[in-house]
Design a protein around this motif. Structure first.
Motif, short mmCIF file in Angstrom:
data_model
loop_
_atom_site.label_atom_id
_atom_site.label_comp_id
_atom_site.label_asym_id
_atom_site.label_seq_id
_atom_site.Cartn_x
_atom_site.Cartn_y
_atom_site.Cartn_z
N TYR A 236 0.84 -1.21 0.00
CA TYR A 236 0.00 0.00 0.00
C TYR A 236 0.87 1.26 0.00
O TYR A 236 0.60 2.22 -0.73
N SER A 237 1.90 1.27 0.84
CA SER A 237 2.76 2.44 0.96
C SER A 237 3.47 2.75 -0.35
O SER A 237 3.50 3.90 -0.81
N ASN A 238 4.04 1.72 -0.98
CA ASN A 238 4.72 1.92 -2.26
C ASN A 238 3.76 2.39 -3.34
O ASN A 238 4.09 3.25 -4.16
N ASN A 239 2.56 1.82 -3.31
CA ASN A 239 1.56 2.20 -4.30
C ASN A 239 1.15 3.66 -4.11
O ASN A 239 1.01 4.42 -5.08
N GLY A 240 0.99 4.06 -2.84
CA GLY A 240 0.67 5.46 -2.57
C GLY A 240 1.76 6.41 -3.02
O GLY A 240 1.48 7.51 -3.54
N ARG A 241 3.01 6.01 -2.84
CA ARG A 241 4.12 6.84 -3.27
C ARG A 241 4.11 7.03 -4.78
O ARG A 241 4.33 8.13 -5.29
N LEU A 242 3.86 5.94 -5.52
CA LEU A 242 3.78 6.04 -6.98
C LEU A 242 2.67 7.00 -7.41
O LEU A 242 2.85 7.82 -8.31
N ARG A 243 1.52 6.89 -6.76
CA ARG A 243 0.39 7.76 -7.12
C ARG A 243 0.71 9.23 -6.82
O ARG A 243 0.28 10.12 -7.55
N THR A 244 1.49 9.47 -5.76
CA THR A 244 1.91 10.84 -5.47
C THR A 244 2.77 11.39 -6.61
O THR A 244 2.57 12.52 -7.08
N TYR A 245 3.73 10.58 -7.05
CA TYR A 245 4.61 11.00 -8.15
C TYR A 245 3.81 11.31 -9.42
O TYR A 245 4.17 12.19 -10.20
N LEU A 246 2.72 10.54 -9.62
CA LEU A 246 1.92 10.70 -10.83
C LEU A 246 0.80 11.74 -10.67
O LEU A 246 0.01 11.95 -11.59
N GLY A 247 0.73 12.37 -9.52
CA GLY A 247 -0.25 13.44 -9.31
C GLY A 247 -1.62 12.98 -8.87
O GLY A 247 -2.55 13.79 -8.79
N HIS B 17 -3.29 12.46 -6.06
CA HIS B 17 -3.16 12.68 -4.62
C HIS B 17 -4.29 12.02 -3.83
O HIS B 17 -4.06 11.53 -2.71
N ASP B 18 -5.49 11.99 -4.37
CA ASP B 18 -6.59 11.32 -3.66
C ASP B 18 -6.32 9.81 -3.56
O ASP B 18 -6.53 9.20 -2.51
N GLY B 19 -5.90 9.23 -4.68
CA GLY B 19 -5.58 7.80 -4.66
C GLY B 19 -4.42 7.50 -3.73
O GLY B 19 -4.42 6.48 -3.03
N ALA B 20 -3.42 8.40 -3.71
CA ALA B 20 -2.27 8.22 -2.83
C ALA B 20 -2.70 8.24 -1.37
O ALA B 20 -2.26 7.41 -0.56
N ARG B 21 -3.59 9.19 -1.04
CA ARG B 21 -4.04 9.30 0.35
C ARG B 21 -4.78 8.04 0.78
O ARG B 21 -4.60 7.55 1.89
#
Length: 280
Positions: A252-263, A265-269
């Motif tokens: 989950y943490s790695n996936n959230g980090r990827l989503r942050t990089y890709l913009g 932010h809701d999915g990352a959170r």
């Protein structure tokens, strides 16, 4: 033409039978040599020791090393197997210098018998790589694995890559990544993923791990959009298994980090909240 084909088939069958005979003969000789060695350990009278007192672990290891280093003890592959096993004992007992010396000797011996006992060479090379990686010598680990992989490929020739070969390739990819050879690591991880995709003959988790490895290496080289689908698939597979462990939290943490990089932010959170729930 038919007669020539029959003759060729007969020759092939004869060669296979001869090879099987040699393997069986070597296995018998190996068992007899090991039996003789073990019996000798306990029948030999140690100086200044009661006859009913068993040898210590150190004495057994020293005797095993001396036996394996003696050419009269048996074929090189058998002696290599003994040295490799003792090297592993030294490694687990935090005696790296002795372990490194013995595993190097084992590899030299195993190479002499590679044609008839290739698995012993692969085992010794795998151990050398493991020892090297544990102390951060990724160059030596890569060299050992680079030799082991084609030997294992020959062993498995004509069949899809099995767990042993896939494991060697994966470990080598990890060694390359640790040396910051990301191009080499990526090529291996992609090849592994191709090899396992769509197969149902491999142990559970192999395909999932191959996808997770790709997600990690793509992320390491900044290919976040390529990494995300593999990360999503790994998380979904873990959720489907009902896993609620640290591996799922890291996923989950790695996936959230990827989503942050890709913009995203809701999915990352959402992913990071899910990771926190696992870790709590």
């Amino acid at each position: 033409r038919e007669a020539r084909a029959q003759a060729a088939a007969a020759q092939a069958a004869q060669a296979e039978a001869e090879h099987s005979r040699q393997v069986a003969e070597r296995e018998r000789d190996r068992a007899e040599a090991l039996n003789s060695f073990v019996l000798g350990l306990f029948s030999a009278q140690l100086p200044n020791r009661p006859r009913d007192e068993l040898p210590t672990t150190a004495e057994l290891l020293d005797a095993g090393v001396a036996w394996a280093r003696d050419p009269a003890s048996g074929e090189p592959a058998l002696r290599a197997q003994m040295l490799s096993a003792i090297a592993n004992v030294f490694h687990t007992r935090a005696r790296p210098d002795e372990a490194d010396e013995l595993i190097a000797e084992a590899i030299v011996l195993a190479r002499q018998d590679q044609a008839l006992a290739p698995t012993i060479l692969v085992q010794a090379l795998r151990r050398q790589a493991s020892f090297a990686m544990s102390r951060g010598d990724f160059a030596l680990a890569d060299a050992a694995l680079a030799e082991a992989v084609p030997v294992q490929e020959t062993i498995e020739a004509g069949a899809p890559a099995g767990p042993d070969l896939l494991g060697l390739r994966r470990t080598r990819a990890m060694a390359l990544a640790s040396r910051q050879d990301y191009a080499g690591a990526l090529a291996l991880f992609e090849a592994i993923h191709r090899d396992v995709s769509g197969r149902d003959d491999l142990p559970a988790g192999v395909a999932e791990r191959a996808g997770s490895d790709l997600a990690i290496i793509y992320s390491s080289v900044g290919r976040y959009a390529d990494a995300l689908p593999f990360s999503d698939a790994a998380v979904a597979a873990a959720e489907a298994r009902g896993a609620r462990d640290i591996r799922l939290g890291i996923g989950y943490s790695n996936n959230g980090r990827l989503r942050t990089y890709l913009g995203d932010h809701d999915g990352a959170r959402a992913r990071l909240d899910a990771a926190l729930a696992v870790f709590d």
